[in-house]
Design a protein around this motif. Sequence first.
Motif, PDB file in Angstrom:
ATOM      1  N   GLY A  46       0.789  -1.237   0.000  1.00  0.00           N
ATOM      2  CA  GLY A  46       0.000   0.000   0.000  1.00  0.00           C
ATOM      3  C   GLY A  46       0.819   1.283   0.000  1.00  0.00           C
ATOM      4  O   GLY A  46       0.252   2.376   0.129  1.00  0.00           O
ATOM      5  N   LYS A  47       2.122   1.188  -0.197  1.00  0.00           N
ATOM      6  CA  LYS A  47       2.995   2.377  -0.129  1.00  0.00           C
ATOM      7  C   LYS A  47       2.597   3.436  -1.156  1.00  0.00           C
ATOM      8  O   LYS A  47       2.401   4.601  -0.826  1.00  0.00           O
ATOM      9  CB  LYS A  47       4.468   1.987  -0.391  1.00  0.00           C
ATOM     10  CG  LYS A  47       5.005   0.899   0.517  1.00  0.00           C
ATOM     11  CD  LYS A  47       6.463   0.598   0.214  1.00  0.00           C
ATOM     12  CE  LYS A  47       6.745  -0.095  -1.108  1.00  0.00           C
ATOM     13  NZ  LYS A  47       6.256  -1.475  -1.211  1.00  0.00           N
ATOM     14  N   THR A  48       2.509   2.992  -2.435  1.00  0.00           N
ATOM     15  CA  THR A  48       2.225   3.957  -3.497  1.00  0.00           C
ATOM     16  C   THR A  48       0.818   4.528  -3.347  1.00  0.00           C
ATOM     17  O   THR A  48       0.599   5.724  -3.566  1.00  0.00           O
ATOM     18  CB  THR A  48       2.399   3.276  -4.880  1.00  0.00           C
ATOM     19  OG1 THR A  48       3.777   2.928  -4.998  1.00  0.00           O
ATOM     20  CG2 THR A  48       2.010   4.177  -6.013  1.00  0.00           C
ATOM     21  N   THR A  49      -0.119   3.690  -2.967  1.00  0.00           N
ATOM     22  CA  THR A  49      -1.497   4.168  -2.776  1.00  0.00           C
ATOM     23  C   THR A  49      -1.528   5.256  -1.702  1.00  0.00           C
ATOM     24  O   THR A  49      -2.144   6.312  -1.879  1.00  0.00           O
ATOM     25  CB  THR A  49      -2.412   2.993  -2.371  1.00  0.00           C
ATOM     26  OG1 THR A  49      -2.279   1.960  -3.343  1.00  0.00           O
ATOM     27  CG2 THR A  49      -3.858   3.418  -2.272  1.00  0.00           C
ATOM     28  N   ALA A 214       8.045   4.418   8.135  1.00  0.00           N
ATOM     29  CA  ALA A 214       6.776   3.747   8.409  1.00  0.00           C
ATOM     30  C   ALA A 214       6.850   2.402   7.699  1.00  0.00           C
ATOM     31  O   ALA A 214       6.885   2.351   6.463  1.00  0.00           O
ATOM     32  CB  ALA A 214       5.605   4.567   7.886  1.00  0.00           C
ATOM     33  N   LEU A 215       6.937   1.338   8.460  1.00  0.00           N
ATOM     34  CA  LEU A 215       6.988  -0.001   7.857  1.00  0.00           C
ATOM     35  C   LEU A 215       5.563  -0.518   7.734  1.00  0.00           C
ATOM     36  O   LEU A 215       4.849  -0.652   8.737  1.00  0.00           O
ATOM     37  CB  LEU A 215       7.845  -0.936   8.721  1.00  0.00           C
ATOM     38  CG  LEU A 215       7.952  -2.366   8.208  1.00  0.00           C
ATOM     39  CD1 LEU A 215       8.588  -2.425   6.823  1.00  0.00           C
ATOM     40  CD2 LEU A 215       8.763  -3.232   9.168  1.00  0.00           C
ATOM     41  N   LEU A 216       5.150  -0.768   6.489  1.00  0.00           N
ATOM     42  CA  LEU A 216       3.765  -1.189   6.241  1.00  0.00           C
ATOM     43  C   LEU A 216       3.689  -2.666   5.896  1.00  0.00           C
ATOM     44  O   LEU A 216       4.619  -3.226   5.311  1.00  0.00           O
ATOM     45  CB  LEU A 216       3.182  -0.402   5.064  1.00  0.00           C
ATOM     46  CG  LEU A 216       2.797   1.041   5.347  1.00  0.00           C
ATOM     47  CD1 LEU A 216       3.858   1.976   4.842  1.00  0.00           C
ATOM     48  CD2 LEU A 216       1.491   1.356   4.669  1.00  0.00           C
ATOM     49  N   ASN A 217       2.578  -3.247   6.225  1.00  0.00           N
ATOM     50  CA  ASN A 217       2.245  -4.582   5.725  1.00  0.00           C
ATOM     51  C   ASN A 217       0.732  -4.690   5.679  1.00  0.00           C
ATOM     52  O   ASN A 217       0.055  -4.241   6.612  1.00  0.00           O
ATOM     53  CB  ASN A 217       2.826  -5.670   6.643  1.00  0.00           C
ATOM     54  CG  ASN A 217       2.717  -7.046   6.015  1.00  0.00           C
ATOM     55  OD1 ASN A 217       2.846  -7.197   4.802  1.00  0.00           O
ATOM     56  ND2 ASN A 217       2.463  -8.057   6.824  1.00  0.00           N
ATOM     57  N   GLY A 218       0.217  -5.229   4.569  1.00  0.00           N
ATOM     58  CA  GLY A 218      -1.229  -5.392   4.442  1.00  0.00           C
ATOM     59  C   GLY A 218      -2.000  -4.099   4.649  1.00  0.00           C
ATOM     60  O   GLY A 218      -3.094  -4.101   5.214  1.00  0.00           O
ATOM     61  N   GLY A 219      -1.433  -2.976   4.193  1.00  0.00           N
ATOM     62  CA  GLY A 219      -2.145  -1.705   4.278  1.00  0.00           C
ATOM     63  C   GLY A 219      -2.126  -1.049   5.641  1.00  0.00           C
ATOM     64  O   GLY A 219      -2.755  -0.008   5.837  1.00  0.00           O
ATOM     65  N   GLN A 220      -1.396  -1.647   6.585  1.00  0.00           N
ATOM     66  CA  GLN A 220      -1.348  -1.052   7.926  1.00  0.00           C
ATOM     67  C   GLN A 220       0.083  -0.736   8.324  1.00  0.00           C
ATOM     68  O   GLN A 220       1.013  -1.454   7.928  1.00  0.00           O
ATOM     69  CB  GLN A 220      -1.926  -2.023   8.956  1.00  0.00           C
ATOM     70  CG  GLN A 220      -3.426  -2.192   8.798  1.00  0.00           C
ATOM     71  CD  GLN A 220      -3.976  -3.213   9.768  1.00  0.00           C
ATOM     72  OE1 GLN A 220      -3.405  -4.300   9.917  1.00  0.00           O
ATOM     73  NE2 GLN A 220      -5.079  -2.887  10.396  1.00  0.00           N
ATOM     74  N   ILE A 221       0.246   0.320   9.123  1.00  0.00           N
ATOM     75  CA  ILE A 221       1.578   0.623   9.644  1.00  0.00           C
ATOM     76  C   ILE A 221       1.882  -0.362  10.768  1.00  0.00           C
ATOM     77  O   ILE A 221       1.158  -0.435  11.761  1.00  0.00           O
ATOM     78  CB  ILE A 221       1.652   2.071  10.181  1.00  0.00           C
ATOM     79  CG1 ILE A 221       1.479   3.072   9.027  1.00  0.00           C
ATOM     80  CG2 ILE A 221       2.984   2.303  10.885  1.00  0.00           C
ATOM     81  CD1 ILE A 221       1.594   4.529   9.425  1.00  0.00           C
ATOM     82  N   GLN A 222       2.939  -1.132  10.576  1.00  0.00           N
ATOM     83  CA  GLN A 222       3.353  -2.072  11.627  1.00  0.00           C
ATOM     84  C   GLN A 222       4.137  -1.341  12.704  1.00  0.00           C
ATOM     85  O   GLN A 222       4.021  -1.646  13.882  1.00  0.00           O
ATOM     86  CB  GLN A 222       4.225  -3.181  11.020  1.00  0.00           C
ATOM     87  CG  GLN A 222       3.536  -3.959   9.926  1.00  0.00           C
ATOM     88  CD  GLN A 222       2.318  -4.698  10.446  1.00  0.00           C
ATOM     89  OE1 GLN A 222       2.383  -5.365  11.472  1.00  0.00           O
ATOM     90  NE2 GLN A 222       1.195  -4.562   9.751  1.00  0.00           N
TER      91      GLN A 222
END
Length: 325
Positions: A46-49, A214-222
């Motif tokens: 979801g980074k680019t979005t 901001a480390l993201l996974n599955g659209g959420q900030i981990q």
Amino acid sequence: MTLLPTPAIHVRNLTKRYQDRAVVQDISFALAAGETLVLLGPSGCGKTTLLKMLNRLIEPDSGSIEINGHDIRQENAAELRRSLGYVIQQVGLLPHYTVAENVAVVPKLLKHKPEQIAQRTQELLTRLHLPPAQYAGQYPRQLSGGQQQRVGIARALAADPPIVLMDEPFGALDPITRAAIRQDFRELDELRRKTIVLVTHDVQEAFELADRIALLNGGQIQQMDTPRELLFRPANDFVRQFFAAERLALQLRVLCLADVLPFLPAVPAATEEAPTLPATASVQEALELLSGAPGSQVGISGTNKRVDLSGLMAGFERALAAAAA
Ligand SMILES: Nc1ncnc2c1ncn2[C@@H]1O[C@H](COP(=O)(O)OP(=O)(O)OP(=O)(O)O)[C@@H](O)[C@H]1O
């Protein structure tokens, strides 16, 4: 009462869905003016979005974004985009425009004076190692990928926007060119004053450039934190695993000579002058300096300490234990 400064970017509960799937889920953060935030994470997280919602190339389903305290929904999208720098991997230079004309696109739209535009273009090309006498009149196809990317950066900075958004700006380049541009990027004075949001999936790049990641996974900030905190205080297993493969290289980059200083064993003073590094230099930088010259030492400026390779590594191990404690 002290008033906190208005964040340069304030994102609240941002969500974007495609069909039934939330590709950005309830993301919130605030960014101070002058900060560099890197959005990092695996492909499709979801980074680019998220980045494109900041300049309204994508509209969120819910949540809000304020830039310098103004809700961006209240602004004209085209005007908003002109006020923000934007660098993308595909560069997107106009093929029939010269380098100088490409750099001048936004300042012209903003009706800056021609002399001012010419001066700014010259200045930026010079600073980005594209001497204007040689490059200003060339066309994009005459440039290497690295040079095109430099023009892309010059173009994004031309109107001196306080905020710059960058999507994999060095992604298409070979590792050597990539490292060289990153170096120039870090040394570009005016970028230090700007608020930057940069997307990458390159962990080393993130650690090199970010104030916070901001480390993201599955659209959420981990986890959103300094590189050091992410490495030494991972919020969950995903964060820990994400950095596992490159842990040593990242530790060498994150720990600096100031961390190692308290643990340095006494080193007999060298007879010849040792090169020096500031205490803010990373262990990695000291290592690079020392590994070229066996038996040599590096002095730490502002202190009376010097260190050789084995002393540095012993100090590093103890600093690591202290940082992780
Ligand atoms: N227009 C769209 N329609 C449907 N799904 C989309 C659309 N755009 C993006 N997605 C999906 O949303 C998710 C997030 O995409 P996004 O491009 O933001 O990821 P990313 O983290 O930038 O990935 P990468 O590093 O590969 O560029 C992906 O699963 C992608 O397939």
